[in-house]
Design a protein around this motif. Sequence first.
Motif, PDB file in Angstrom:
ATOM      1  N   VAL A  94      -6.471  10.666   1.536  1.00  0.00           N
ATOM      2  CA  VAL A  94      -5.776   9.680   0.759  1.00  0.00           C
ATOM      3  C   VAL A  94      -5.756   8.304   1.021  1.00  0.00           C
ATOM      4  CG1 VAL A  94      -3.349   9.230  -0.022  1.00  0.00           C
ATOM      5  CG2 VAL A  94      -4.093  11.416  -0.050  1.00  0.00           C
ATOM      6  N   SER A  95      -5.921   8.079   2.444  1.00  0.00           N
ATOM      7  CA  SER A  95      -5.878   6.620   2.818  1.00  0.00           C
ATOM      8  C   SER A  95      -7.479   6.030   2.620  1.00  0.00           C
ATOM      9  CB  SER A  95      -5.724   6.524   4.349  1.00  0.00           C
ATOM     10  OG  SER A  95      -4.539   7.060   4.385  1.00  0.00           O
ATOM     11  N   SER A  96      -8.310   6.594   2.838  1.00  0.00           N
ATOM     12  CA  SER A  96      -9.706   6.234   2.546  1.00  0.00           C
ATOM     13  C   SER A  96     -10.070   6.003   1.264  1.00  0.00           C
ATOM     14  CB  SER A  96     -10.760   7.263   3.269  1.00  0.00           C
ATOM     15  OG  SER A  96     -10.767   8.372   2.545  1.00  0.00           O
ATOM     16  N   LYS A  97      -9.526   7.019   0.145  1.00  0.00           N
ATOM     17  CA  LYS A  97      -9.599   6.762  -1.273  1.00  0.00           C
ATOM     18  C   LYS A  97      -8.796   5.460  -1.534  1.00  0.00           C
ATOM     19  CE  LYS A  97     -12.459   9.819  -2.705  1.00  0.00           C
ATOM     20  NZ  LYS A  97     -13.586   9.545  -3.251  1.00  0.00           N
ATOM     21  N   ALA A  98      -7.594   5.208  -1.130  1.00  0.00           N
ATOM     22  CA  ALA A  98      -7.096   4.130  -1.455  1.00  0.00           C
ATOM     23  C   ALA A  98      -7.816   2.850  -1.161  1.00  0.00           C
ATOM     24  CB  ALA A  98      -5.502   4.199  -0.849  1.00  0.00           C
ATOM     25  N   ILE A  99      -8.269   2.713   0.117  1.00  0.00           N
ATOM     26  CA  ILE A  99      -8.968   1.794   0.498  1.00  0.00           C
ATOM     27  C   ILE A  99     -10.286   1.339  -0.409  1.00  0.00           C
ATOM     28  CG2 ILE A  99     -10.480   0.825   2.322  1.00  0.00           C
ATOM     29  CD1 ILE A  99      -8.180   2.071   4.417  1.00  0.00           C
ATOM     30  N   GLN A 135      -5.678  -6.356   4.953  1.00  0.00           N
ATOM     31  CA  GLN A 135      -5.311  -5.821   3.577  1.00  0.00           C
ATOM     32  C   GLN A 135      -5.589  -4.261   3.411  1.00  0.00           C
ATOM     33  OE1 GLN A 135      -4.206  -7.412   0.846  1.00  0.00           O
ATOM     34  NE2 GLN A 135      -4.105  -5.515   0.016  1.00  0.00           N
ATOM     35  N   THR A 136      -6.792  -4.004   4.468  1.00  0.00           N
ATOM     36  CA  THR A 136      -7.009  -2.580   4.474  1.00  0.00           C
ATOM     37  C   THR A 136      -5.891  -1.621   5.229  1.00  0.00           C
ATOM     38  OG1 THR A 136      -9.363  -3.321   4.764  1.00  0.00           O
ATOM     39  CG2 THR A 136      -8.859  -0.991   5.710  1.00  0.00           C
ATOM     40  N   GLU A 169       0.543   1.866   2.711  1.00  0.00           N
ATOM     41  CA  GLU A 169       1.248   2.255   1.390  1.00  0.00           C
ATOM     42  C   GLU A 169       0.779   3.412   0.780  1.00  0.00           C
ATOM     43  OE1 GLU A 169       0.157  -1.216  -1.053  1.00  0.00           O
ATOM     44  OE2 GLU A 169       1.635  -2.406  -0.170  1.00  0.00           O
ATOM     45  N   ALA A 170      -0.430   3.933   1.022  1.00  0.00           N
ATOM     46  CA  ALA A 170      -0.928   5.354   0.495  1.00  0.00           C
ATOM     47  C   ALA A 170      -0.462   6.218   1.284  1.00  0.00           C
ATOM     48  CB  ALA A 170      -2.613   5.334   0.457  1.00  0.00           C
ATOM     49  N   SER A 171      -0.284   6.142   2.623  1.00  0.00           N
ATOM     50  CA  SER A 171       0.395   7.112   3.482  1.00  0.00           C
ATOM     51  C   SER A 171       1.892   7.221   3.298  1.00  0.00           C
ATOM     52  CB  SER A 171       0.061   6.661   5.110  1.00  0.00           C
ATOM     53  OG  SER A 171      -1.236   6.499   5.154  1.00  0.00           O
ATOM     54  N   ILE A 172       2.458   6.365   2.996  1.00  0.00           N
ATOM     55  CA  ILE A 172       3.792   6.291   2.715  1.00  0.00           C
ATOM     56  C   ILE A 172       4.045   7.146   1.306  1.00  0.00           C
ATOM     57  CG2 ILE A 172       6.124   4.949   2.008  1.00  0.00           C
ATOM     58  CD1 ILE A 172       5.142   2.865   3.994  1.00  0.00           C
TER      59      ILE A 172
END
Length: 157
Positions: A42-47, A137-138, A144-147
């Motif tokens: 999820v974190s990598s996709k959000a970034i 920013q990353t 934010e994605a993790s939360i």
Amino acid sequence: MITKNTFKKHQGTMLIGLTITAATLLNYVHANEQSAMPLTYVSSKAIENNPEVQEAWHAFKSSIYGVDAARSGYLPSVDVSASAGYERRNYGVEEEYNRNTAELSVTQMLYDGFRTSNTVDRFKRIQLIRYFELISQTEQTALEASIALLDVQNSKS
């Protein structure tokens, strides 16, 4: 105080307790591996898809080109100019004439009062600033994605 006899008396109880603890720990580690995989995904996709991260990435890339442009002050430059035209004047022997000119100039900077070196240093500092803005920013986007993922997982439980 623990003695040999106390250990022998409670050996069965301790063995059961250790087995339960090991099984619980194994389940906890397995659960963390499963929950960590979607978290990194999820974190990598959000970034990758966040426009603010993309903006910071492009700002960083452009700062690299800024340093290259500043370094070009050390290189020689070649300027070519040409002109042609018709002129008319009210003085002199000829009142009208055609003018055709061409010019080629080659220049090399010898000393400019450290302007070029200071410009290169300034653009290197700008590049460093853009790098840390990208990292910030990353990290913010990943947080934010993790939360958000953890909030969804908690609401499902």
